[in-house]
Design a protein around this motif. Structure first.
Motif, PDB file in Angstrom:
ATOM      1  N   GLN A 114       0.664  -1.095   0.049  1.00 41.17           N
ATOM      2  CA  GLN A 114       0.057  -0.125  -0.040  1.00 41.17           C
ATOM      3  C   GLN A 114       0.947   1.183   0.097  1.00 41.17           C
ATOM      4  OE1 GLN A 114      -2.840  -0.337   3.094  1.00 41.17           O
ATOM      5  NE2 GLN A 114      -3.274  -2.354   2.657  1.00 41.17           N
ATOM      6  N   GLU A 115       1.794   1.317   0.903  1.00 44.77           N
ATOM      7  CA  GLU A 115       2.984   2.210   0.818  1.00 44.77           C
ATOM      8  C   GLU A 115       3.576   2.495  -0.776  1.00 44.77           C
ATOM      9  OE1 GLU A 115       6.908   3.700   3.303  1.00 44.77           O
ATOM     10  OE2 GLU A 115       6.271   1.887   3.550  1.00 44.77           O
ATOM     11  N   ARG A 116       4.074   1.519  -1.183  1.00 44.06           N
ATOM     12  CA  ARG A 116       4.547   1.588  -2.575  1.00 44.06           C
ATOM     13  C   ARG A 116       3.650   2.228  -3.377  1.00 44.06           C
ATOM     14  NH1 ARG A 116       6.083   2.696  -6.423  1.00 44.06           N
ATOM     15  NH2 ARG A 116       8.057   1.675  -7.849  1.00 44.06           N
ATOM     16  N   GLU A 117       2.192   1.712  -3.511  1.00 41.90           N
ATOM     17  CA  GLU A 117       1.300   2.334  -4.261  1.00 41.90           C
ATOM     18  C   GLU A 117       1.080   3.602  -4.095  1.00 41.90           C
ATOM     19  OE1 GLU A 117      -2.095   1.478  -7.087  1.00 41.90           O
ATOM     20  OE2 GLU A 117      -0.079   1.036  -6.912  1.00 41.90           O
ATOM     21  N   LEU A 118       1.220   4.548  -2.883  1.00 44.63           N
ATOM     22  CA  LEU A 118       1.046   5.782  -2.336  1.00 44.63           C
ATOM     23  C   LEU A 118       2.052   6.443  -3.272  1.00 44.63           C
ATOM     24  CD1 LEU A 118      -0.372   5.534   0.992  1.00 44.63           C
ATOM     25  CD2 LEU A 118      -1.521   5.962  -1.156  1.00 44.63           C
ATOM     26  N   ILE A 119       3.424   5.836  -3.229  1.00 47.25           N
ATOM     27  CA  ILE A 119       4.501   6.420  -3.739  1.00 47.25           C
ATOM     28  C   ILE A 119       4.470   6.536  -5.222  1.00 47.25           C
ATOM     29  CG2 ILE A 119       7.077   5.989  -3.914  1.00 47.25           C
ATOM     30  CD1 ILE A 119       7.149   4.863  -1.195  1.00 47.25           C
ATOM     31  N   LYS A 120       3.842   5.614  -5.579  1.00 49.14           N
ATOM     32  CA  LYS A 120       3.716   5.513  -7.095  1.00 49.14           C
ATOM     33  C   LYS A 120       2.691   6.747  -7.697  1.00 49.14           C
ATOM     34  CE  LYS A 120       0.740   3.285  -9.508  1.00 49.14           C
ATOM     35  NZ  LYS A 120      -0.372   2.264  -9.860  1.00 49.14           N
ATOM     36  N   LEU A 121       1.661   6.926  -6.833  1.00 54.80           N
ATOM     37  CA  LEU A 121       0.864   7.759  -7.277  1.00 54.80           C
ATOM     38  C   LEU A 121       1.440   9.186  -7.099  1.00 54.80           C
ATOM     39  CD1 LEU A 121      -2.629   6.018  -5.822  1.00 54.80           C
ATOM     40  CD2 LEU A 121      -1.812   6.641  -8.142  1.00 54.80           C
ATOM     41  N   ALA A 122       2.062   9.327  -5.792  1.00 57.16           N
ATOM     42  CA  ALA A 122       2.821  10.580  -5.635  1.00 57.16           C
ATOM     43  C   ALA A 122       3.726  11.130  -6.772  1.00 57.16           C
ATOM     44  CB  ALA A 122       3.541  10.594  -4.142  1.00 57.16           C
ATOM     45  N   SER A 123       4.362  10.138  -7.014  1.00 58.85           N
ATOM     46  CA  SER A 123       5.264  10.235  -8.139  1.00 58.85           C
ATOM     47  C   SER A 123       5.015  10.745  -9.410  1.00 58.85           C
ATOM     48  CB  SER A 123       6.472   9.046  -8.363  1.00 58.85           C
ATOM     49  OG  SER A 123       7.226   9.039  -9.395  1.00 58.85           O
ATOM     50  N   LEU A 124       3.703  10.028  -9.801  1.00 57.15           N
ATOM     51  CA  LEU A 124       2.729  10.479 -10.867  1.00 57.15           C
ATOM     52  C   LEU A 124       2.172  11.844 -10.721  1.00 57.15           C
ATOM     53  CD1 LEU A 124       1.686   9.222 -13.698  1.00 57.15           C
ATOM     54  CD2 LEU A 124      -0.289   8.419 -12.102  1.00 57.15           C
ATOM     55  N   SER A 125       1.858  12.309  -9.688  1.00 59.54           N
ATOM     56  CA  SER A 125       1.327  13.657  -9.333  1.00 59.54           C
ATOM     57  C   SER A 125       2.320  14.480  -9.704  1.00 59.54           C
ATOM     58  CB  SER A 125       0.792  13.788  -7.895  1.00 59.54           C
ATOM     59  OG  SER A 125       0.269  15.009  -7.807  1.00 59.54           O
ATOM     60  N   ALA A 126       3.504  14.300  -9.016  1.00 63.87           N
ATOM     61  CA  ALA A 126       4.607  15.346  -9.209  1.00 63.87           C
ATOM     62  C   ALA A 126       5.242  15.226 -10.589  1.00 63.87           C
ATOM     63  CB  ALA A 126       5.866  14.944  -8.399  1.00 63.87           C
ATOM     64  N   ALA A 127       4.995  14.196 -11.704  1.00 63.60           N
ATOM     65  CA  ALA A 127       5.346  14.363 -13.072  1.00 63.60           C
ATOM     66  C   ALA A 127       4.197  15.227 -13.841  1.00 63.60           C
ATOM     67  CB  ALA A 127       5.577  12.862 -13.512  1.00 63.60           C
ATOM     68  N   LEU A 128       3.135  14.787 -13.263  1.00 63.16           N
ATOM     69  CA  LEU A 128       2.016  15.720 -13.992  1.00 63.16           C
ATOM     70  C   LEU A 128       2.155  17.247 -13.642  1.00 63.16           C
ATOM     71  CD1 LEU A 128      -1.241  13.628 -13.525  1.00 63.16           C
ATOM     72  CD2 LEU A 128       0.120  13.927 -15.617  1.00 63.16           C
TER      73      LEU A 128
END
Length: 196
Positions: A114-128
């Protein structure tokens, strides 16, 4: 010299997801994943850094698709419309609902995942947000729009994997985006609460 194995990455990902679903993430070893795929542990580690990353192997591709779609949207498009174009592009990649359900079930059962999924989403948000800044959108608008886009993606995805759902991910993301626009433009009339 090692033998070339066709589709090794995909075979490993499928074997891992099957084993995680059957036995649980914690109880599954890399050796078991490689064995199920008919490959060696060495081959596994050529493709994935650890047993967690096999579930997140497509993150870079997802980010690239999303960012490229946002960047290629006509300059006259509003920031949220650029993000909507990214959502459409990404949604087209999600065709195997059963695989996504199974993957999400494995992630939901493990705090580390779950933590890794949140990191993935945060990284995606930063890239956007970076892609939006590249379009000349200032802060905080770029970050707010990127976060809203990720929320639409997340809610749309959660609705898409529900067992009885038959609509496409694109349809559900469009619907979620309409709901967001309605909530933002309704002037706080629906469910209005005082802020500060």
């Amino acid at each position: 010299m090692g033998r070339w194995e066709p589709n090794a990455r995909e075979r490993l990902a499928k074997a891992a997801l099957d084993l995680y679903s059957e036995r649980g993430y914690e109880q599954t070893t890399v050796a078991e994943i490689a064995g199920r795929a008919g490959l060696t542990e060495r081959t596994y580690f050529r493709h994935y850094a650890d047993k967690r990353e096999v579930l997140f192997g497509g993150s870079d591709v997802l980010r690239e698709l999303f960012v490229t779609a946002v960047a290629e949207t006509p300059g006259s498009a509003a920031p949220i419309d650029a993000v909507a174009a990214g959502l459409e592009t990404v949604a087209a990649e999600f065709v195997d609902r059963e695989h996504s359900r199974k993957r999400q079930s494995v992630i939901a059962a493990n705090a580390e995942l779950q933590e890794r999924e949140l990191i993935k989403l945060a990284s995606l948000s930063a890239a956007l947000a970076e892609a939006l800044r590249g379009r000349g959108i200032g802060e905080p608008a770029a970050s707010l729009t990127a976060e809203a886009g990720i929320a639409v993606f997340k809610i749309g995805f959660e609705r898409w994997i529900v067992a009885a759902e038959e609509r496409t991910l694109a349809e559900l993301m469009r619907e979620s985006l309409v709901e967001l626009r309605t909530a933002v433009t309704a002037g706080g009339q629906v469910g209005e609460t005082a802020v500060m």
